[in-house]
Scaffold this motif. Structure first.
Motif, PDB file in Angstrom:
ATOM      1  N   ALA A 189      14.248  64.036  63.086  1.00  0.00           N
ATOM      2  CA  ALA A 189      12.939  64.319  63.315  1.00  0.00           C
ATOM      3  C   ALA A 189      12.141  63.404  64.191  1.00  0.00           C
ATOM      4  O   ALA A 189      11.826  62.605  65.047  1.00  0.00           O
ATOM      5  N   VAL A 190      12.388  61.931  63.247  1.00  0.00           N
ATOM      6  CA  VAL A 190      11.526  60.499  63.969  1.00  0.00           C
ATOM      7  C   VAL A 190      12.507  59.790  65.045  1.00  0.00           C
ATOM      8  O   VAL A 190      12.260  60.013  66.585  1.00  0.00           O
ATOM      9  N   VAL A 191      13.818  60.210  65.030  1.00  0.00           N
ATOM     10  CA  VAL A 191      14.711  60.220  66.274  1.00  0.00           C
ATOM     11  C   VAL A 191      14.566  60.567  67.494  1.00  0.00           C
ATOM     12  O   VAL A 191      14.533  60.329  68.736  1.00  0.00           O
ATOM     13  N   TYR A 192      14.324  62.154  67.274  1.00  0.00           N
ATOM     14  CA  TYR A 192      13.780  62.878  68.566  1.00  0.00           C
ATOM     15  C   TYR A 192      12.066  63.236  68.826  1.00  0.00           C
ATOM     16  O   TYR A 192      12.202  63.548  70.192  1.00  0.00           O
ATOM     17  N   MET A 193      11.746  62.567  68.488  1.00  0.00           N
ATOM     18  CA  MET A 193      10.696  62.369  68.819  1.00  0.00           C
ATOM     19  C   MET A 193      10.589  61.112  69.640  1.00  0.00           C
ATOM     20  O   MET A 193       9.595  61.777  70.352  1.00  0.00           O
ATOM     21  N   GLY A 194      11.194  59.972  69.019  1.00  0.00           N
ATOM     22  CA  GLY A 194      11.613  58.909  70.140  1.00  0.00           C
ATOM     23  C   GLY A 194      12.021  59.698  71.305  1.00  0.00           C
ATOM     24  O   GLY A 194      11.923  59.413  72.868  1.00  0.00           O
ATOM     25  N   MET A 195      13.321  61.037  71.565  1.00  0.00           N
ATOM     26  CA  MET A 195      13.369  61.412  72.660  1.00  0.00           C
ATOM     27  C   MET A 195      12.602  61.296  73.318  1.00  0.00           C
ATOM     28  O   MET A 195      13.025  61.685  74.581  1.00  0.00           O
ATOM     29  N   ALA A 196      11.421  62.407  72.530  1.00  0.00           N
ATOM     30  CA  ALA A 196      10.889  62.811  73.204  1.00  0.00           C
ATOM     31  C   ALA A 196      10.419  62.361  75.109  1.00  0.00           C
ATOM     32  O   ALA A 196       9.727  62.952  75.910  1.00  0.00           O
ATOM     33  N   TRP A 240       3.253  66.420  69.875  1.00  0.00           N
ATOM     34  CA  TRP A 240       4.159  65.287  70.365  1.00  0.00           C
ATOM     35  C   TRP A 240       5.127  65.913  71.629  1.00  0.00           C
ATOM     36  O   TRP A 240       4.573  64.924  73.125  1.00  0.00           O
ATOM     37  N   ILE A 241       5.299  66.155  71.352  1.00  0.00           N
ATOM     38  CA  ILE A 241       7.349  66.772  72.580  1.00  0.00           C
ATOM     39  C   ILE A 241       6.076  67.598  74.009  1.00  0.00           C
ATOM     40  O   ILE A 241       5.836  67.176  74.874  1.00  0.00           O
ATOM     41  N   ALA A 242       5.068  68.130  73.236  1.00  0.00           N
ATOM     42  CA  ALA A 242       4.874  69.136  74.515  1.00  0.00           C
ATOM     43  C   ALA A 242       3.540  68.988  74.879  1.00  0.00           C
ATOM     44  O   ALA A 242       3.519  69.262  76.252  1.00  0.00           O
ATOM     45  N   SER A 243       3.135  67.167  74.439  1.00  0.00           N
ATOM     46  CA  SER A 243       1.520  66.456  75.642  1.00  0.00           C
ATOM     47  C   SER A 243       3.167  64.906  76.264  1.00  0.00           C
ATOM     48  O   SER A 243       1.787  64.114  77.085  1.00  0.00           O
ATOM     49  N   ARG A 244       4.264  64.825  76.061  1.00  0.00           N
ATOM     50  CA  ARG A 244       4.163  63.266  76.926  1.00  0.00           C
ATOM     51  C   ARG A 244       4.110  63.975  78.328  1.00  0.00           C
ATOM     52  O   ARG A 244       4.795  64.906  78.710  1.00  0.00           O
ATOM     53  N   PRO A 245       3.504  63.208  78.563  1.00  0.00           N
ATOM     54  CA  PRO A 245       3.961  62.690  80.676  1.00  0.00           C
ATOM     55  C   PRO A 245       5.614  62.436  80.938  1.00  0.00           C
ATOM     56  O   PRO A 245       6.493  62.172  79.691  1.00  0.00           O
ATOM     57  N   PRO A 246       5.517  62.672  82.649  1.00  0.00           N
ATOM     58  CA  PRO A 246       6.198  62.660  82.853  1.00  0.00           C
ATOM     59  C   PRO A 246       7.609  61.112  82.903  1.00  0.00           C
ATOM     60  O   PRO A 246       6.997  59.863  82.845  1.00  0.00           O
ATOM     61  N   TYR A 247       8.200  60.952  82.308  1.00  0.00           N
ATOM     62  CA  TYR A 247       9.454  60.251  82.547  1.00  0.00           C
ATOM     63  C   TYR A 247       9.441  59.529  83.482  1.00  0.00           C
ATOM     64  O   TYR A 247       9.631  59.633  84.305  1.00  0.00           O
ATOM     65  N   ASN A 248       8.678  57.817  83.239  1.00  0.00           N
ATOM     66  CA  ASN A 248       8.989  56.564  84.142  1.00  0.00           C
ATOM     67  C   ASN A 248       8.962  54.996  84.420  1.00  0.00           C
ATOM     68  O   ASN A 248       8.039  54.341  83.614  1.00  0.00           O
TER      69      ASN A 248
END
Length: 787
Positions: free
Chosen positions: A642-649, A678-686
């Motif tokens: 789960a920790v890894v997937y949150m980093g993936m987010a 956490w996942i649903a509030s991630r900004p676009p990846y840049n």
């Protein structure tokens, strides 16, 4: 005109901002109300009886007074072991393990700065913010005083009525000042270059002209004097290093104090070095080099290759810098995606059905923090009923800890009248319990969780806030008391103002020195401290937390993170992208609880809060995710996956959302609803976005300027550029003043022509190109002057 006007306005507002910085005061000075108890570990005879509590428990030099002082301490660049026959000094070369899992300095040989007569013992006789003073005692009035400070390129021993005896361990003397004599010889002077058979070169300096009689292993002085021992850096030649070491050999640092002023936006820090003679030479770590302006600090070409990267000699009586604070509160930095909100609300209802809390201080803190996160998410999603439900859970969870008559409680917080702190009772009875917190291990991790959760409850419940404030403020005082005016707790128990980060280990001895594992939990401690201060409207707590958070963040990004264009570590280690633990003499890719990439990186990512976005920036996470993804294929439990997937987010929120659906259980400090938030509030990846705050942007104005600075191993090489930059600024300011003066004359003439009654008033404006050099505003964290 408009550029000049803009510059003047910016300088004006900068002056206003700096004027708002204020000294930090005690959080409180009253006696703690937690139940009192004596610690069963007493200060040993290695403490001078004149030293009184509160005693430090987590200092870099702590091993001097633990377990008979048998372990070395690491001031960087040296290891120093205070044996009965004198301090044993070593500076072995840096080694990167073949598998890339650690960097260390394997001790091969060294030098004992000893004496011809037997000592009756040694003690810590003084200490301050930068180091410790150890005194060796002898029959009569003889003594040898050794001030051991952070970053000193010399080890100093001040002999009184005692003859110096320098002994080389596990290697032979090859020559002294170029004289090769297998059977030894005599040499008179104040500087003695000693080449050993192990290829290492040392210089022995004396404050008086003495004669050394030497053989294959020892050098005996003709009379008492002050000895300073320096190793030639492994990355420099004798020809290049010796002139610099010669110049500052008689400049002896004896201590150092830290002065911190904090405003609403910036923290100003000064390290004031105490010394005898001339201004001393001290080695600056990489994060210092980012912030200490070459205009106001004298850089030299002396460079040591330290565990944490290049250390550069700086000769300045005072080190000063400004640090921008982190602008963050309870709320997330980005809104939750609208199409995910209903699903998250439904999950919150499920998560609030699990209210169990572990009894130890660490796991309890994580558990109550889990509920606090849910409360804040519910608040963000405008669910007042769920907020109230979460608050009630926290209230009931905290309540037994504040009851002295709680007979069924498995653990309690106590006030220790020996060392002056708030350890848990079980940990006091058995140091293995409470993750060593009874021996002052990890207090900031534990109580950081408590304070974060308490801040959430306190901001919504005034009655509870007032009822619990004394005891919760005592926990804040325990981990981060900023003032010597508080007689009940040591100052900054964990944070090291030279290292730039905290030390977690307490009163346990280690051969590798002090250590800290979870940089992210440490950041959470200062984040929680700041928010708790904000909740109870205590400005000193809030500002202390904000200052520690900003400084720890700088060091964590510098020393716990590596990217393709920013790393203080060699390639063999930097490819790991992160650090598991930092020790006094080792950087490790492992953890206390197991070896593995996911463990090493994951423990430095949790917990996930709004603060996490600033630490786990897109640049670093973009390079780290492939490493974690590959490692995850080996197989890890759901809580670590789960920790890894949150980093993936951070890189791929859509993919992480799908992966998270397969997770069956979470760490006790995390909930599914928090993961979804956490996942649903991630900004676009840049990945090219400059981090909001970090080792570069706060100190150098722009990222590109910082890259140029980071590549320069010796900041003194930019001194000419700094002077040229200062001249450019001076010219610009003069030009602005001329323009303003001319406009003033025009305006004056216009006004006088319109009204003879108006009188002329003279005003002057003095601007300063402070901290500016050719690489940008290295020491000015505001960025305003470079705008």
């Amino acid at each position: 005109f408009f550029s000049c006007f803009r510059m003047v306005i910016l300088l004006f507002f900068l002056a206003i901002q700096l004027s708002l910085a204020a000294k930090l005061h005690p959080f409180a000075t009253t006696e703690p109300t937690w139940p009192h108890v004596e610690h069963r570990l007493k200060p040993s005879a290695l403490w001078d009886s004149k030293l009184k509590p509160p005693y430090p428990t987590n200092q870099w030099w702590q091993d001097v007074v633990l377990e008979k002082g048998k372990n070395p301490v690491f001031n960087r660049p040296y290891s120093i072991t205070f044996h009965d026959n004198g301090p044993l000094v070593g500076m072995p070369p840096k080694l990167v393990a073949a598998n890339g899992h650690f960097i260390s300095k394997w001790w091969k040989d060294g030098v004992t700065v000893g004496f011809t007569t037997e000592s009756t013992g040694h003690q810590v006789t003084d200490y301050d913010d930068m180091g410790v003073t150890v005194t060796y005692h002898f029959e009569g009035k003889g003594q040898v005083v050794v001030p051991a400070l952070h970053g000193m390129p010399y080890v100093t021993a001040i002999y009184t009525k005692v003859i110096p005896l320098i002994k080389f361990i596990m290697n032979d003397i090859f020559s002294v000042n170029g004289i090769i004599a297998p059977s030894g010889g005599q040499t008179k002077g104040t500087s003695f270059v000693v080449k050993t058979t192990s290829s290492q070169v040392w210089i022995v300096y004396t404050m008086d002209k003495v004669t050394f009689t030497w053989d294959n292993h020892t050098m005996t002085a003709s009379e008492p004097t002050t000895v300073r021992l320096a190793a030639i850096p492994w990355v420099m030649s004798v020809k290049d290093a010796k002139p610099i070491l010669d110049k500052y050999a008689k400049c002896i640092p004896t201590g150092g104090t830290v002065d911190v002023d904090v405003g609403d936006h910036y923290s100003e820090t000064e390290i004031n070095w105490e010394y005898t003679g001339c201004v001393p030479l001290i080695l600056a770590l990489p994060h210092h080099q980012d912030v200490l302006s070459s205009l106001h600090h004298t850089y030299t070409h002396l460079v040591y290759d330290g565990i944490l990267g290049k250390m550069v000699g700086v000769a300045s009586a005072k080190w000063s810098w400004k640090q921008k604070l982190v602008d963050i509160g309870w709320k997330g930095l980005h809104p939750v995606a609208a199409d995910k909100q209903a699903e998250i609300v439904a999950q919150i209802k499920k998560d609030l059905e699990f209210t169990g809390m572990a009894p130890d201080t660490y796991s309890f803190g994580k558990g109550v923090c889990r509920i606090a996160r849910i409360a804040l998410i519910a608040e963000e999603l405008k669910q007042p009923a769920l907020v109230d439900q979460a608050n009630r859970i926290m209230y009931n969870a905290f309540e037994p800890w504040f009851r002295e008559d709680c007979k069924d409680c498995l653990d309690k917080i106590m006030y220790d009248t020996t060392w002056y702190g708030t350890p848990p009772k079980k940990g006091l009875d058995d140091w293995h319990e409470d993750f060593g917190a009874g021996w002052y291990n990890d207090h900031h991790f534990h109580f950081g969780y408590w304070l974060y959760a308490a801040s959430v409850l306190a901001k919504n419940n005034q009655t509870w806030r007032e009822e619990t404030k004394d005891r919760l403020v005592a926990l804040a005082r325990d981990i981060a008391n900023p003032s010597h005016k508080d007689p009940w707790f040591p100052v900054y128990r964990h944070f090291d103002w030279y290292a730039g980060h905290s030390w977690a280990s307490g009163l346990m001895a280690f051969t590798d020195g002090r250590n800290q594992e979870s940089s992210s939990e440490c950041l959470n401690a200062w984040y929680g401290l700041m928010l708790y201060g904000k909740a109870i409207k205590n400005k000193d707590i809030e500002r202390t937390g904000a200052s520690l958070l900003a400084h720890e963040l700088r060091a964590a990004k510098k020393y716990w993170h590596s990217t393709s264009d920013s790393s203080v570590y060699p390639e063999g280690f930097s490819r790991n992208k992160g650090v598991g633990m930092i020790w006094g003499d080792k950087v490790d890719y492992n953890t206390w609880f197991g070896a593995g990439v996911v463990y090493a990186l994951g423990i430095n990512m949790m917990p996930f809060t709004p603060m996490s976005e600033i630490y786990l920036d897109q640049k670093w996470m973009g390079e780290t995710w492939p490493v974690l993804k590959k490692a995850l294929a080996v197989g890890y439990s759901d809580d670590w996956s789960a920790v890894v997937y949150m980093g993936m987010a951070v890189v791929d929120p859509k993919g992480a959302w799908e992966k998270m659906k397969k997770i069956g259980h979470f760490d006790d400090g995390m909930s599914r609803s928090n993961a979804m938030w956490w996942i649903a509030s991630r900004p676009p990846y840049n990945p090219h976005k400059i981090p909001m705050i970090g080792p570069k942007d706060t100190a150098n104005g722009t990222d590109d300027q910082a890259k140029d600075t980071d590549k320069d191993a010796d900041p003194s090489s930019s001194a000419a550029g700094g002077a040229w930059g200062a001249l450019q600024w001076l010219a610009a300011m003069v030009g602005c003043l001329v323009v303003i003066w001319a406009l003033g004359l025009l305006a004056h003439g216009y006004i006088m022509s319109r009204s003879a009654d108006l009188t002329d008033e003279s005003h002057s404006f003095v601007g300063s190109p402070e901290r500016y050099d050719s690489t940008g505003l290295r020491g000015d964290s505001t960025g305003l002057l470079g705008a």
